[in-house]
Design a protein around this motif. Structure first.
Motif, short mmCIF file in Angstrom:
data_model
loop_
_atom_site.label_atom_id
_atom_site.label_comp_id
_atom_site.label_asym_id
_atom_site.label_seq_id
_atom_site.Cartn_x
_atom_site.Cartn_y
_atom_site.Cartn_z
N PHE A 94 -46.16 49.11 2.13
CA PHE A 94 -46.11 47.71 1.71
C PHE A 94 -44.67 47.23 1.84
O PHE A 94 -43.74 47.89 1.39
N LEU A 95 -44.47 46.07 2.47
CA LEU A 95 -43.13 45.63 2.84
C LEU A 95 -42.34 45.15 1.62
O LEU A 95 -42.81 44.28 0.88
N PRO A 96 -41.14 45.66 1.41
CA PRO A 96 -40.34 45.18 0.29
C PRO A 96 -39.91 43.72 0.47
O PRO A 96 -39.78 42.98 -0.51
N GLU A 97 -39.72 43.28 1.71
CA GLU A 97 -39.24 41.91 1.94
C GLU A 97 -40.31 40.86 1.65
O GLU A 97 -39.99 39.67 1.54
N THR A 98 -41.57 41.24 1.53
CA THR A 98 -42.62 40.27 1.21
C THR A 98 -43.23 40.54 -0.17
O THR A 98 -44.31 40.03 -0.48
N LYS A 199 -57.27 42.43 15.93
CA LYS A 199 -56.15 43.25 16.40
C LYS A 199 -54.77 42.81 15.91
O LYS A 199 -53.75 43.18 16.51
N LEU A 200 -54.69 42.03 14.83
CA LEU A 200 -53.37 41.70 14.31
C LEU A 200 -52.70 42.96 13.77
O LEU A 200 -53.35 43.83 13.19
N GLU A 201 -51.38 43.04 13.94
CA GLU A 201 -50.65 44.18 13.43
C GLU A 201 -49.56 43.79 12.44
O GLU A 201 -48.90 44.66 11.87
N SER A 202 -49.37 42.48 12.21
CA SER A 202 -48.33 42.06 11.27
C SER A 202 -48.59 40.64 10.79
O SER A 202 -49.36 39.89 11.41
N HIS A 203 -47.93 40.27 9.69
CA HIS A 203 -48.07 38.90 9.20
C HIS A 203 -47.37 37.91 10.11
O HIS A 203 -47.73 36.73 10.15
#
Length: 453
Positions: A94-98, A199-203
């Motif tokens: 889980f991304l710390p920046e988000t 097929k999304l891989e990122s926000h």
């Protein structure tokens, strides 16, 4: 509380979907569009293409390409960089920046249009991705079928990674996603439109979809938030960013879907060189209740309750370790399982080359996701020197033996059909390149599309 995106502050709650698909008269070109068509159409003549690939529609597609192709290329490069970091030992998390987005309890997906997703609703579905092939006739015919329907439809366009080589702008092939989505929006602006995004891989990739939709609405004179989309969370990295993906889609977000086969393909592809910890047994042994798949579905359900239904207060039910606990999956690789994977991959490729997006193998219907998983597991089993349950190692020699048996079976089935026999031999070569060579192709059908369609 994090700063809430203006895109999530509330499109109108009234229904945006009518009961019939409506066509619209051609629009004038955007002010910057040249008088001649900026899109070069190649490939075979297709009946009805003049109804879909109209001058105005092509100008609209060219505008999308020139505005968004550069960002797409940057995001695809970012995918590759991230995959390399994971291959080098970094685990997704889980991304710390988000974190502020995930921690904010206030934001929600805008209310859904009435009727479209109700139980029993008469809604069509069109798939330009996993159960379709990108032959130009299929691309055009699919759009013609959508125009001919008299009910709302939800469309799955091709993913960001694919191109449409038959439509070129400034001598570059268009992004297939922009072709599929752009043509549907252009010809059906009065009836939704609704999408299922694969097929999304990122926000950041969800943000690109948001900007494409917002621009299309502005050009076509649609109210902001008219275009809505659910996201099929079918990659491991997207699972870690499920909330952020909904947030970035903003007023266009509708919800999330799970796709087990594609998700398993993503697991194998992402961790294919990370050792036995990430090796899965026979596909038939990987059921929905194994720990890492249960964590995946629980995470999506939690996210839906919290951000779509608005009643998901509480802590996230799974951890990063839960999502990555592939090693807890029970089962072995058997010769029958290996043989079945060979049959699925080669059988699907033969069907795909012939313009069919699904094939029946072992009594089950297989699509692109099933074939991708099959050849990826074989590649990984060889890479990690995985044994069969009888102790034999899975090697290229063993796989080639099974390939020969499967090809002989398919050739006998083809009989005097020389065209199908040729497809079987081509499918064999494509499979061996994708499953037995040291270099791992990221997607199975890209080489086939470039060389054979």
């Amino acid at each position: 509380m994090c700063q809430q995106s203006s895109r999530l502050r509330g499109p109108a709650e009234e229904s945006i979907v009518t009961t019939t698909i409506q066509t619209r008269p051609p629009l004038p070109a955007p002010p910057s569009a040249p008088a001649t068509s900026p899109v070069r159409v190649t490939g075979p003549a297709v009946p009805g293409a003049d109804e879909i690939l109209t001058p105005a529609a092509l100008r609209f597609l060219a505008d999308l390409h020139r505005r968004f192709a550069g960002r797409r290329a940057e995001l695809l490069a970012a995918r590759q960089e991230r995959r390399q970091r994971i291959a080098d030992g970094e685990n997704p998390d889980f991304l710390p920046e988000t974190k502020a987005i995930r921690d904010d309890p206030e934001w929600r997906v805008p209310p859904l249009p009435a009727g479209l997703l109700d139980p029993g609703a008469d809604v069509g579905r069109a798939d330009f991705e996993d159960t379709a092939t990108p032959h130009l006739v299929n691309v055009v015919t699919g759009q013609l079928d959508l125009r001919a329907t008299h009910r709302p439809a939800i469309v799955r366009p091709r993913g960001w990674h694919l191109t449409e080589k038959h439509l070129r702008v400034d001598d570059q092939p268009m992004a297939a996603a922009l072709v599929d989505a752009g043509l549907y929006v252009f010809h059906h602006a009065g009836a939704g439109p609704w999408f299922r995004l694969p097929k999304l891989e990122s926000h950041q990739e969800a943000r690109l979809w948001h900007d494409v939709f917002a621009h299309a609405e502005d050009v076509l004179g649609l109210e902001r938030g008219t275009i809505r989309a659910t996201v099929i969370v079918e990659t491991i990295t997207a699972a870690f960013e499920a909330e952020e993906i909904l947030y970035e889609l903003g007023e266009h977000a509708a919800g999330l879907e799970a796709d087990e086969s594609d998700y398993l393909f993503s697991i194998v592809k992402t961790f294919r060189s990370r050792g036995r910890r990430f090796v899965l047994p026979d596909r038939s042994a990987v059921t929905a209740d194994v720990p890492f798949l249960r964590a995946y579905t629980e995470l999506l359900a939690y996210t839906e309750r919290r951000r779509v239904d608005g009643d998901g207060a509480g802590r996230r039910p799974v951890t990063a370790a839960d999502l990555l606990d592939v090693a807890a999956t029970p089962g072995m690789v058997t010769e029958d399982g290996l043989r079945g994977s060979v049959a699925v991959a080669i059988g699907y490729l033969e069907a795909w080359l012939g313009g069919r997006g699904t094939v029946t193998a072992g009594g089950l219907v297989a699509d692109t996701a099933a074939a991708e998983l099959a050849r990826s597991q074989i590649w990984q089993w060889i890479e990690t020197e995985t044994p069969l349950d009888d102790g034999r190692l899975i090697t290229p020699r063993l796989v080639r033996y099974l390939v020969e048996e499967e090809v002989e079976r398919l050739l006998a089935e083809a009989g005097e059909d020389a065209e199908r026999g040729g497809r079987v031999e081509t499918a064999r070569r494509l499979f061996e390149e994708a499953a037995l060579e040291p270099a791992y192709p990221t997607f199975l059908t890209i080489a086939a599309y470039a060389r054979h369609v």
